[in-house]
Design a protein around this motif. Structure first.
Motif, PDB file in Angstrom:
ATOM      1  N   SER A 148       0.708  -1.339  -0.054  1.00 36.18           N
ATOM      2  CA  SER A 148      -0.016   0.080  -0.076  1.00 36.18           C
ATOM      3  C   SER A 148       0.869   1.328   0.015  1.00 36.18           C
ATOM      4  O   SER A 148       0.550   2.231  -0.597  1.00 36.18           O
ATOM      5  N   LYS A 149       1.945   1.265   0.756  1.00 37.94           N
ATOM      6  CA  LYS A 149       2.758   2.408   0.916  1.00 37.94           C
ATOM      7  C   LYS A 149       3.549   2.559  -0.583  1.00 37.94           C
ATOM      8  O   LYS A 149       3.714   3.652  -0.906  1.00 37.94           O
ATOM      9  N   ILE A 150       4.086   1.474  -1.223  1.00 38.24           N
ATOM     10  CA  ILE A 150       4.631   1.724  -2.402  1.00 38.24           C
ATOM     11  C   ILE A 150       3.647   2.092  -3.612  1.00 38.24           C
ATOM     12  O   ILE A 150       3.953   3.091  -4.206  1.00 38.24           O
ATOM     13  N   THR A 151       2.439   1.612  -3.417  1.00 39.02           N
ATOM     14  CA  THR A 151       1.365   1.909  -4.455  1.00 39.02           C
ATOM     15  C   THR A 151       1.153   3.711  -4.275  1.00 39.02           C
ATOM     16  O   THR A 151       1.220   4.509  -5.123  1.00 39.02           O
ATOM     17  N   LYS A 152       1.226   4.203  -2.917  1.00 41.22           N
ATOM     18  CA  LYS A 152       0.915   5.640  -2.625  1.00 41.22           C
ATOM     19  C   LYS A 152       2.127   6.358  -3.112  1.00 41.22           C
ATOM     20  O   LYS A 152       1.743   7.290  -3.695  1.00 41.22           O
ATOM     21  N   GLU A 153       3.268   5.984  -2.772  1.00 35.06           N
ATOM     22  CA  GLU A 153       4.413   6.829  -3.187  1.00 35.06           C
ATOM     23  C   GLU A 153       4.976   6.627  -4.585  1.00 35.06           C
ATOM     24  O   GLU A 153       5.242   7.434  -4.992  1.00 35.06           O
ATOM     25  N   ARG A 154       4.894   5.335  -5.245  1.00 32.19           N
ATOM     26  CA  ARG A 154       5.577   5.139  -6.582  1.00 32.19           C
ATOM     27  C   ARG A 154       4.260   4.827  -7.545  1.00 32.19           C
ATOM     28  O   ARG A 154       4.794   4.869  -8.774  1.00 32.19           O
ATOM     29  N   GLY A 155       3.200   4.566  -7.233  1.00 32.32           N
ATOM     30  CA  GLY A 155       2.069   3.969  -8.078  1.00 32.32           C
ATOM     31  C   GLY A 155       1.804   2.685  -8.179  1.00 32.32           C
ATOM     32  O   GLY A 155       2.727   1.809  -7.849  1.00 32.32           O
ATOM     33  N   PRO A 156       0.664   2.097  -8.808  1.00 28.77           N
ATOM     34  CA  PRO A 156       0.197   0.824  -8.746  1.00 28.77           C
ATOM     35  C   PRO A 156       1.441   0.104  -9.749  1.00 28.77           C
ATOM     36  O   PRO A 156       1.663  -1.229  -9.440  1.00 28.77           O
ATOM     37  N   ALA A 157       1.824   0.456 -10.749  1.00 30.76           N
ATOM     38  CA  ALA A 157       2.717  -0.244 -11.550  1.00 30.76           C
ATOM     39  C   ALA A 157       4.263  -0.797 -10.867  1.00 30.76           C
ATOM     40  O   ALA A 157       4.523  -1.728 -10.892  1.00 30.76           O
ATOM     41  N   ALA A 158       4.559   0.443 -10.150  1.00 30.19           N
ATOM     42  CA  ALA A 158       5.756  -0.035  -9.311  1.00 30.19           C
ATOM     43  C   ALA A 158       5.385  -1.047  -8.164  1.00 30.19           C
ATOM     44  O   ALA A 158       6.459  -2.016  -7.865  1.00 30.19           O
ATOM     45  N   ALA A 159       4.186  -0.942  -7.383  1.00 28.99           N
ATOM     46  CA  ALA A 159       3.715  -2.179  -6.601  1.00 28.99           C
ATOM     47  C   ALA A 159       3.752  -3.245  -7.150  1.00 28.99           C
ATOM     48  O   ALA A 159       4.269  -4.404  -6.666  1.00 28.99           O
ATOM     49  N   THR A 160       3.367  -3.236  -8.098  1.00 29.68           N
ATOM     50  CA  THR A 160       3.074  -4.648  -9.087  1.00 29.68           C
ATOM     51  C   THR A 160       4.411  -5.430  -9.222  1.00 29.68           C
ATOM     52  O   THR A 160       4.648  -6.481  -9.221  1.00 29.68           O
ATOM     53  N   ARG A 161       5.487  -4.615  -9.787  1.00 29.77           N
ATOM     54  CA  ARG A 161       6.710  -5.127 -10.137  1.00 29.77           C
ATOM     55  C   ARG A 161       7.429  -5.504  -8.905  1.00 29.77           C
ATOM     56  O   ARG A 161       8.115  -6.478  -8.991  1.00 29.77           O
ATOM     57  N   ALA A 162       6.979  -4.743  -7.727  1.00 28.85           N
ATOM     58  CA  ALA A 162       7.710  -4.928  -6.499  1.00 28.85           C
ATOM     59  C   ALA A 162       7.142  -6.488  -5.886  1.00 28.85           C
ATOM     60  O   ALA A 162       8.084  -7.243  -5.524  1.00 28.85           O
ATOM     61  N   LEU A 163       5.897  -6.393  -6.048  1.00 28.77           N
ATOM     62  CA  LEU A 163       5.344  -7.724  -5.671  1.00 28.77           C
ATOM     63  C   LEU A 163       5.682  -9.067  -6.501  1.00 28.77           C
ATOM     64  O   LEU A 163       5.858 -10.091  -5.909  1.00 28.77           O
ATOM     65  N   LYS A 164       6.042  -8.884  -7.749  1.00 29.61           N
ATOM     66  CA  LYS A 164       6.361  -9.915  -8.462  1.00 29.61           C
ATOM     67  C   LYS A 164       7.926 -10.145  -8.266  1.00 29.61           C
ATOM     68  O   LYS A 164       8.185 -11.434  -8.187  1.00 29.61           O
ATOM     69  N   SER A 165       8.716  -9.159  -7.913  1.00 26.76           N
ATOM     70  CA  SER A 165      10.114  -9.584  -7.478  1.00 26.76           C
ATOM     71  C   SER A 165      10.087 -10.092  -6.089  1.00 26.76           C
ATOM     72  O   SER A 165      10.901 -11.265  -5.848  1.00 26.76           O
ATOM     73  N   PHE A 166       9.180  -9.828  -5.336  1.00 27.21           N
ATOM     74  CA  PHE A 166       9.142 -10.453  -3.950  1.00 27.21           C
ATOM     75  C   PHE A 166       8.746 -12.054  -4.002  1.00 27.21           C
ATOM     76  O   PHE A 166       9.499 -12.957  -3.688  1.00 27.21           O
ATOM     77  N   ARG A 167       7.920 -12.251  -4.857  1.00 25.36           N
ATOM     78  CA  ARG A 167       7.443 -13.546  -5.088  1.00 25.36           C
ATOM     79  C   ARG A 167       8.444 -14.495  -5.725  1.00 25.36           C
ATOM     80  O   ARG A 167       8.675 -15.714  -5.426  1.00 25.36           O
ATOM     81  N   ALA A 168       9.071 -13.839  -6.783  1.00 25.98           N
ATOM     82  CA  ALA A 168      10.485 -14.595  -7.289  1.00 25.98           C
ATOM     83  C   ALA A 168      11.270 -15.115  -6.350  1.00 25.98           C
ATOM     84  O   ALA A 168      11.998 -16.080  -6.564  1.00 25.98           O
ATOM     85  N   VAL A 169      11.598 -14.199  -5.533  1.00 28.81           N
ATOM     86  CA  VAL A 169      12.894 -14.515  -4.634  1.00 28.81           C
ATOM     87  C   VAL A 169      12.357 -15.507  -3.564  1.00 28.81           C
ATOM     88  O   VAL A 169      13.237 -16.420  -3.357  1.00 28.81           O
ATOM     89  N   TYR A 170      11.199 -15.318  -3.098  1.00 29.95           N
ATOM     90  CA  TYR A 170      10.711 -16.517  -2.316  1.00 29.95           C
ATOM     91  C   TYR A 170      10.535 -17.884  -2.943  1.00 29.95           C
ATOM     92  O   TYR A 170      10.879 -18.798  -2.454  1.00 29.95           O
ATOM     93  N   ALA A 171       9.976 -17.897  -4.189  1.00 34.22           N
ATOM     94  CA  ALA A 171       9.957 -19.085  -4.916  1.00 34.22           C
ATOM     95  C   ALA A 171      11.319 -19.568  -4.974  1.00 34.22           C
ATOM     96  O   ALA A 171      11.373 -20.956  -4.926  1.00 34.22           O
TER      97      ALA A 171
END
Length: 377
Positions: A148-171
């Motif tokens: 939510s913080k990333i979305t507010k500060e950087r926008g939804p596209a940045a938040a989506t990319r961040a979550l994709k990277s988070f998922r990839a590292v955990y996987a």
């Protein structure tokens, strides 16, 4: 190895170098060297769970009589049995350690943009402050708050990319058994943004150009960077990673290797005169990168133009535009200028004409409006 019954007399009499096993305490060993002048006790145990043997030294024969050696061997053997049967400790891996291993694996596999997750994680306000935390200590609720913080500060596209990277590292960490928990990134919904058709009109393009010539940007790395995006239509990631070995200013050609291209095909970017001059402005600033990082990023070149672009938009008085919109604008200008679709395809580095048609289908409406607006009455 020779098996025998250890007694004080026969141990003392041994003169032949080698390994001897006791027939009473079978894991007790005597190691004889130097023609019998050096004798040391030890134990040997095969641990099936580990698929290897464990040896332990018990000391010199001169300090440890046979009976005491047997007793000590039994005590250590019992401890080894307990250690082998104990439940393995959970692996504790920090988020930063998993990120490093994931990045290294992409680099070894020669994947395009191997540092994509690393660069995303380390941006201020994304996950940079979590790198020293154990992966198992990060909860889905925390992650939701951070998104939510990333979305507010950087926008939804940045938040989506961040979550994709988070998922990839955990996987990756789960797959390589660096982490034994759940992929908490999967608990959050991944919101894909709608395909954009935003292009800058002639007035807005002029406003961006004027903003780049102001004192805030005129003498920074961002003026040539964003201006080249306008003049070439390349993806901003390719320009950020432009390497001098791929640039021929005499021939006015910049070659983007297939390893760096989104479509894995080599791209030849024809540089017009103004683009060549902008490249020349960067000569001498770094031996490798056309746009070296002012903050000494891990990659060596600039990696995140988002904040600078927002400042350009503010200075230009423009809203809701991204650096990638400059690429789409470049293609639309070519089409409106009468360039055949094949030329646009070649210039933008699309693999096939269908890709170009799909991305620029919205141009049909612009063309129709252009002719409708020209009809009187």
């Amino acid at each position: 190895m020779k098996r025998m019954h250890f007694t004080e007399a026969n141990v003392r009499a041994l003169k032949t170098d080698g390994e001897y096993a006791d027939d009473e305490v079978q894991y007790l060993r005597l190691y004889v060297t130097a023609g019998g002048t050096a004798k040391k006790w030890g134990i040997y145990k095969w641990i099936a769970a580990r698929k290897h043997a464990v040896r332990r030294s018990l000391g010199d024969y001169i300090d440890l009589p046979v009976d005491e050696a047997r007793q000590k061997a039994k005590e250590i053997y019992a401890a080894l049995k307990y250690e082998a049967s104990a439940t393995p400790k959970a692996v504790t891996t920090t988020l930063g350690a998993a990120l490093d291993e994931y990045t290294d694996s992409l680099t070894l596999k020669k994947r395009k943009q191997p540092r994509w997750a690393d660069e995303t994680f380390r941006r201020e306000g994304v996950y940079d402050d979590w790198l020293e935390r154990p992966m198992g200590n990060i909860t889905a609720i925390e992650l939701e708050g951070r998104q939510s913080k990333i979305t507010k500060e950087r926008g939804p596209a940045a938040a989506t990319r961040a979550l994709k990277s988070f998922r990839a590292v955990y996987a990756y960490a789960i797959r390589r058994k660096l982490y034994q928990g759940d992929n908490v990134g999967m608990d959050l919904e991944l919101i894909e943004s709608e395909p954009r058709d935003r292009v800058l009109n002639d007035r807005e393009r002029g406003q961006v150009l004027a903003a780049l010539e102001t004192d805030e940007f005129k003498f920074t790395i961002w003026r040539p960077f964003f201006r080249l995006l306008q003049l070439t239509g390349v993806r901003w990631g390719n320009l950020a990673a432009a390497n001098w070995k791929d640039v021929d200013l005499e021939a006015a050609i910049w070659t983007i290797p297939g390893s760096e291209s989104k479509m894995k095909n080599v791209m030849r970017v024809r540089l017009r005169a103004e683009a060549v001059e902008l490249f020349r402005e960067q000569v001498g600033k770094d031996k490798t990168w056309v746009f070296p990082s002012p903050k000494k990023s891990r990659s060596g070149h600039i990696t995140e133009p988002g904040y600078a672009w927002l400042r350009v938009l503010e200075a230009a008085g423009i809203e809701h535009a991204t650096p990638h919109d400059l690429r789409r604008t470049f293609g639309s200008v070519l089409l409106r200028g009468g360039a055949p679709l094949e030329v646009v395809k070649e210039t933008l580095g699309h693999r096939n004409i269908q890709t170009t048609e799909r991305h620029y289908a919205f141009m049909d409406d612009l063309t129709v409006r252009k002719y409708l607006d020209g009809i009187s009455g």
